[in-house]
Motif scaffolding. Sequence first.
Motif, PDB file in Angstrom:
ATOM      1  N   SER A  46       0.746  -1.157  -0.051  1.00 25.06           N
ATOM      2  CA  SER A  46       0.046  -0.041   0.057  1.00 25.06           C
ATOM      3  C   SER A  46       0.906   1.155   0.022  1.00 25.06           C
ATOM      4  O   SER A  46       0.473   2.219  -0.795  1.00 25.06           O
ATOM      5  CB  SER A  46      -0.999  -0.051   1.191  1.00 25.06           C
ATOM      6  N   ILE A  47       1.979   1.111   0.900  1.00 20.51           N
ATOM      7  CA  ILE A  47       2.848   2.307   0.725  1.00 20.51           C
ATOM      8  C   ILE A  47       3.466   2.575  -0.709  1.00 20.51           C
ATOM      9  O   ILE A  47       3.496   3.780  -1.061  1.00 20.51           O
ATOM     10  CB  ILE A  47       4.165   2.381   1.802  1.00 20.51           C
ATOM     11  N   GLN A  48       3.945   1.556  -1.303  1.00 21.75           N
ATOM     12  CA  GLN A  48       4.492   1.568  -2.661  1.00 21.75           C
ATOM     13  C   GLN A  48       3.438   2.178  -3.619  1.00 21.75           C
ATOM     14  O   GLN A  48       3.555   2.699  -4.520  1.00 21.75           O
ATOM     15  CB  GLN A  48       5.055   0.428  -3.138  1.00 21.75           C
ATOM     16  N   LEU A  49       1.990   1.695  -3.232  1.00 23.17           N
ATOM     17  CA  LEU A  49       0.989   1.956  -4.491  1.00 23.17           C
ATOM     18  C   LEU A  49       0.987   3.824  -4.265  1.00 23.17           C
ATOM     19  O   LEU A  49       0.807   4.308  -5.452  1.00 23.17           O
ATOM     20  CB  LEU A  49      -0.204   1.539  -4.122  1.00 23.17           C
ATOM     21  N   VAL A  50       0.838   4.055  -2.987  1.00 24.77           N
ATOM     22  CA  VAL A  50       0.786   5.519  -2.829  1.00 24.77           C
ATOM     23  C   VAL A  50       1.993   6.292  -3.511  1.00 24.77           C
ATOM     24  O   VAL A  50       1.742   7.235  -4.223  1.00 24.77           O
ATOM     25  CB  VAL A  50       0.644   5.761  -1.323  1.00 24.77           C
ATOM     26  N   ALA A  51       3.233   5.764  -3.140  1.00 26.42           N
ATOM     27  CA  ALA A  51       4.322   6.364  -3.830  1.00 26.42           C
ATOM     28  C   ALA A  51       4.467   6.420  -5.240  1.00 26.42           C
ATOM     29  O   ALA A  51       4.896   7.377  -6.010  1.00 26.42           O
ATOM     30  CB  ALA A  51       5.500   5.715  -3.060  1.00 26.42           C
ATOM     31  N   LEU A  52       3.999   5.253  -5.922  1.00 31.83           N
ATOM     32  CA  LEU A  52       3.701   5.060  -7.346  1.00 31.83           C
ATOM     33  C   LEU A  52       2.777   6.246  -7.733  1.00 31.83           C
ATOM     34  O   LEU A  52       3.137   7.060  -8.914  1.00 31.83           O
ATOM     35  CB  LEU A  52       3.269   3.749  -7.566  1.00 31.83           C
ATOM     36  N   LEU A  53       1.669   6.376  -7.190  1.00 26.37           N
ATOM     37  CA  LEU A  53       0.662   7.465  -7.591  1.00 26.37           C
ATOM     38  C   LEU A  53       1.422   9.050  -7.410  1.00 26.37           C
ATOM     39  O   LEU A  53       0.881   9.888  -8.302  1.00 26.37           O
ATOM     40  CB  LEU A  53      -0.388   7.346  -6.759  1.00 26.37           C
ATOM     41  N   ASP A  54       2.053   9.168  -6.478  1.00 24.25           N
ATOM     42  CA  ASP A  54       2.686  10.607  -6.402  1.00 24.25           C
ATOM     43  C   ASP A  54       3.643  10.640  -7.364  1.00 24.25           C
ATOM     44  O   ASP A  54       3.637  11.767  -7.827  1.00 24.25           O
ATOM     45  CB  ASP A  54       3.341  10.428  -4.734  1.00 24.25           C
ATOM     46  N   GLY A  55       4.731   9.720  -7.529  1.00 24.76           N
ATOM     47  CA  GLY A  55       5.545   9.848  -8.640  1.00 24.76           C
ATOM     48  C   GLY A  55       4.975  10.155 -10.022  1.00 24.76           C
ATOM     49  O   GLY A  55       5.255  10.997 -10.800  1.00 24.76           O
ATOM     50  N   TYR A  56       3.486   9.605 -10.451  1.00 24.13           N
ATOM     51  CA  TYR A  56       2.949   9.927 -11.582  1.00 24.13           C
ATOM     52  C   TYR A  56       2.291  11.237 -11.506  1.00 24.13           C
ATOM     53  O   TYR A  56       2.530  12.045 -12.452  1.00 24.13           O
ATOM     54  CB  TYR A  56       1.590   8.910 -11.537  1.00 24.13           C
ATOM     55  N   TYR A  57       1.790  11.591 -10.495  1.00 25.41           N
ATOM     56  CA  TYR A  57       1.286  13.020 -10.386  1.00 25.41           C
ATOM     57  C   TYR A  57       2.207  14.028 -10.331  1.00 25.41           C
ATOM     58  O   TYR A  57       2.111  15.427 -10.844  1.00 25.41           O
ATOM     59  CB  TYR A  57       0.019  13.087  -9.135  1.00 25.41           C
ATOM     60  N   GLN A  58       3.236  13.839  -9.955  1.00 24.83           N
ATOM     61  CA  GLN A  58       4.514  14.692  -9.590  1.00 24.83           C
ATOM     62  C   GLN A  58       5.100  14.611 -10.932  1.00 24.83           C
ATOM     63  O   GLN A  58       6.477  15.401 -11.025  1.00 24.83           O
ATOM     64  CB  GLN A  58       5.234  14.516  -8.601  1.00 24.83           C
ATOM     65  N   HIS A  59       4.953  13.894 -11.972  1.00 22.89           N
ATOM     66  CA  HIS A  59       5.875  13.339 -13.043  1.00 22.89           C
ATOM     67  C   HIS A  59       7.251  13.144 -12.630  1.00 22.89           C
ATOM     68  O   HIS A  59       8.405  13.775 -13.320  1.00 22.89           O
ATOM     69  CB  HIS A  59       5.809  14.749 -14.051  1.00 22.89           C
ATOM     70  N   ASP A  60       7.626  12.420 -11.799  1.00 20.26           N
ATOM     71  CA  ASP A  60       8.849  12.165 -11.248  1.00 20.26           C
ATOM     72  C   ASP A  60       9.054  10.434 -11.912  1.00 20.26           C
ATOM     73  O   ASP A  60       8.515   9.910 -11.035  1.00 20.26           O
ATOM     74  CB  ASP A  60       8.742  12.126  -9.650  1.00 20.26           C
ATOM     75  N   LYS A  61       9.751  10.578 -12.821  1.00 16.60           N
ATOM     76  CA  LYS A  61      10.029   9.220 -13.453  1.00 16.60           C
ATOM     77  C   LYS A  61      11.007   8.243 -12.620  1.00 16.60           C
ATOM     78  O   LYS A  61      10.700   7.055 -12.453  1.00 16.60           O
ATOM     79  CB  LYS A  61      10.897   9.431 -14.897  1.00 16.60           C
ATOM     80  N   ALA A  62      11.911   8.994 -11.882  1.00 23.37           N
ATOM     81  CA  ALA A  62      12.454   7.998 -11.134  1.00 23.37           C
ATOM     82  C   ALA A  62      11.812   7.279  -9.920  1.00 23.37           C
ATOM     83  O   ALA A  62      12.023   6.160  -9.683  1.00 23.37           O
ATOM     84  CB  ALA A  62      13.820   8.852 -10.362  1.00 23.37           C
ATOM     85  N   LEU A  63      10.972   8.106  -9.458  1.00 21.00           N
ATOM     86  CA  LEU A  63      10.072   7.669  -8.302  1.00 21.00           C
ATOM     87  C   LEU A  63       9.133   6.521  -9.139  1.00 21.00           C
ATOM     88  O   LEU A  63       8.863   5.509  -8.288  1.00 21.00           O
ATOM     89  CB  LEU A  63       9.305   8.834  -7.740  1.00 21.00           C
TER      90      LEU A  63
END
Length: 85
Positions: A46-63
């Motif tokens: 669940s933590i990884q899913l939230v971080a994945l979504l954050d990377g998507y919305y922040q346009h952070d390809k590394a994340l």
Amino acid sequence: MKAIVSAVFGFGLIINACLFVPQAWHLWKAKRADGVSIPSFLGFCSIQLVALLDGYYQHDKALLIGMAATLITCGTATGLAIYYS
């Protein structure tokens, strides 16, 4: 400098993803989940899913890439633990 930090961060996330591979492999070979904390693995996912979504919305390809890799490997270990428990 930002590109270097981003690359190192992304590399760290890939290393993090690799840490779940031996656990998934052990579950696959043993065909049992003795001693595995499924709630912990579900929490990690669940933590990884939230971080994945954050990377998507922040346009952070590394994340985004790093957390996708981690979610895949952790999700595999979690799925195997649930299946073999």
